[in-house]
Enzyme design. Sequence first.
Site, PDB file in Angstrom:
ATOM      1  N   ASP A  11       0.885  -1.171   0.000  1.00 31.88           N
ATOM      2  CA  ASP A  11       0.000   0.000   0.000  1.00 31.88           C
ATOM      3  C   ASP A  11       0.917   1.214   0.000  1.00 31.88           C
ATOM      4  OD1 ASP A  11      -1.560   2.185   0.673  1.00 31.88           O
ATOM      5  OD2 ASP A  11      -2.626   1.176   2.307  1.00 31.88           O
ATOM      6  N   TYR A 230       1.145   0.416  15.166  1.00 31.59           N
ATOM      7  CA  TYR A 230       0.242   0.469  14.025  1.00 31.59           C
ATOM      8  C   TYR A 230       0.930   1.015  12.790  1.00 31.59           C
ATOM      9  CZ  TYR A 230      -3.478   1.578  10.895  1.00 31.59           C
ATOM     10  OH  TYR A 230      -4.257   1.637   9.787  1.00 31.59           O
ATOM     11  N   LYS A 233      -2.536  -2.493   7.885  1.00 33.40           N
ATOM     12  CA  LYS A 233      -2.736  -3.919   8.092  1.00 33.40           C
ATOM     13  C   LYS A 233      -1.849  -4.714   7.147  1.00 33.40           C
ATOM     14  CE  LYS A 233      -4.769  -6.699  10.780  1.00 33.40           C
ATOM     15  NZ  LYS A 233      -4.455  -6.716  12.188  1.00 33.40           N
TER      16      LYS A 233
HETATM   17  P1  13P Z   1      -5.740   7.966  10.537  1.00 30.88           P
HETATM   18  O1  13P Z   1      -4.342   8.102  10.020  1.00 30.88           O
HETATM   19  O2  13P Z   1      -6.666   9.077  10.146  1.00 30.88           O
HETATM   20  O3  13P Z   1      -5.818   7.553  11.994  1.00 30.88           O
HETATM   21  O4  13P Z   1      -6.335   6.737   9.707  1.00 30.88           O
HETATM   22  C1  13P Z   1      -5.779   5.512   9.852  1.00 30.88           C
HETATM   23  C2  13P Z   1      -6.805   4.583   9.432  1.00 30.88           C
HETATM   24  O5  13P Z   1      -7.773   4.895   8.771  1.00 30.88           O
HETATM   25  C3  13P Z   1      -6.562   3.250   9.865  1.00 30.88           C
HETATM   26  O6  13P Z   1      -7.767   2.581   9.898  1.00 30.88           O
HETATM   27  P1  13P Z   2      -4.932  -0.472   5.028  1.00 25.94           P
HETATM   28  O1  13P Z   2      -4.066  -1.321   5.893  1.00 25.94           O
HETATM   29  O2  13P Z   2      -5.543  -1.234   3.899  1.00 25.94           O
HETATM   30  O3  13P Z   2      -4.224   0.754   4.593  1.00 25.94           O
HETATM   31  O4  13P Z   2      -6.198  -0.024   5.878  1.00 25.94           O
HETATM   32  C1  13P Z   2      -6.060   0.748   6.974  1.00 25.94           C
HETATM   33  C2  13P Z   2      -7.275   0.651   7.798  1.00 25.94           C
HETATM   34  O5  13P Z   2      -7.249   0.066   8.837  1.00 25.94           O
HETATM   35  C3  13P Z   2      -8.484   1.304   7.309  1.00 25.94           C
HETATM   36  O6  13P Z   2      -9.509   1.280   8.264  1.00 25.94           O
HETATM   37 MG    MG Z   3      -4.119   2.093   3.231  1.00 23.39          MG
HETATM   38 MG    MG Z   4      -4.678  -2.221   2.281  1.00 24.32          MG
END
Ligand code: 13P
Ligand code: 13P
Ligand code: MG
Ligand code: MG
Length: 372
Positions: A11, A230, A233
């Site tokens: 990503d 974090y 994912k």
């Molecule tokens: P933020 O960076 O706005 O916390 O978003 C991260 C996200 O969407 C992971 O789910």
């Molecule tokens: P990605 O790991 O696909 O960027 O998603 C982040 C996320 O948790 C969105 O809620």
């Molecule tokens: Mg993403």
């Molecule tokens: Mg993704």
Amino acid sequence: MKITLSVIKADIGSIGGHIAPSTELLHTVGRFIHAHGEPLLLDNYVGFTGDDIAILMTHRRGEGDTAIHKLAWDAFVTGTAAAKQQGLYGAGQDLLRESFSGNVRGMGPAVAEMQFDERASEPFLFFAADKTDPGAFNLPLYLAFADPMNTPGLLLAPKMARGFRFVIMDVMHTDADHVIELNAPEELYDIAALLRDPERYVVESVWSRATGEQAVAVATSRLHNIAGKYTGKDDPVMLVRTQMNFPATGEVLAPWAIGHFVGGGMRGSHQVPIMPVPLGTGTSWFDGPPLVSCAGFSMHEGRLTEPVDAFAHPFWDSVRERVAGKAIEMRRQGFVGAAMLPMAELEYTGITEKLEALERRFAVRAPARAVA
Ligand code: 13P
Ligand code: 13P
Ligand code: MG
Ligand code: MG
């Protein structure tokens, strides 16, 4: 001569939140591979699932090859620059290191690779999943390679009757790979005992016991284990060779009709059922739902056919409808119980800090005095 299939996925930025990469970004990565692929590659395919871009490459250089990994890394670095130019969200999200050092494993991108003697006809499936982790493949692989209720080939095809060997990784360890090899059908219950915990035990590969050939390679990296926090994912990819001594393509696709609950929805922190979708599908509802795409290929001397979009078939429309219903039902219970992942799996530290602060406010009540 042996052929290697390598798929490397990351990503590196997406439009409108975590929905999908831009066409410009996808083309930048594709153009880079096209321009720099010679003379390393026999062929390639670049596609996206959710907000993840995958580069599938065929070559003769074996697994973990530095030049192949660097090609993909450089394509993602070049793409990240384009993503920043467009102001895409999470530009370079999965590139956890500043510079390339020999192999992309442990650097953020997901990798699945397999080297083998190409069969006269070499059908294989390339799966890519978004908003989930590698354990999402546990159940479909167990059913396809070990359960005759799903796979009649285990009863009907002589070479399959010998069963398959599962290599399973304990992904809680980051010091070194911790793996175990278990044989189906004799050790079926041991395999099941591990695979029931998909956040910890992940199928890494599956092998034919009759011929010793590899059938499956799964990307097993857990980003938050690598980075310790974090980072997004660990949206996984998987390669599955089918037919002949392996399950038929339809036997490998069949378990995806379940729409099983997987970890990784919304903020990497929820249990949401996974939806089989056509190639190049973005995300939507609740940053998901978690989705899986499947491109079927045939190949000759490393040259790929065009992909066939396995989940674009009308059969999957009713599956998608059912999965959407399951997802909405689970969401109705919001943050409570099974809807969210256990504490140790949550992608954000905010809640841990909150609980520590609350712990200090707990009062210990004196035990009630016994009445004489
Ligand atoms: P933020 O960076 O706005 O916390 O978003 C991260 C996200 O969407 C992971 O789910
Ligand atoms: P990605 O790991 O696909 O960027 O998603 C982040 C996320 O948790 C969105 O809620
Ligand atoms: Mg993403
Ligand atoms: Mg993704």
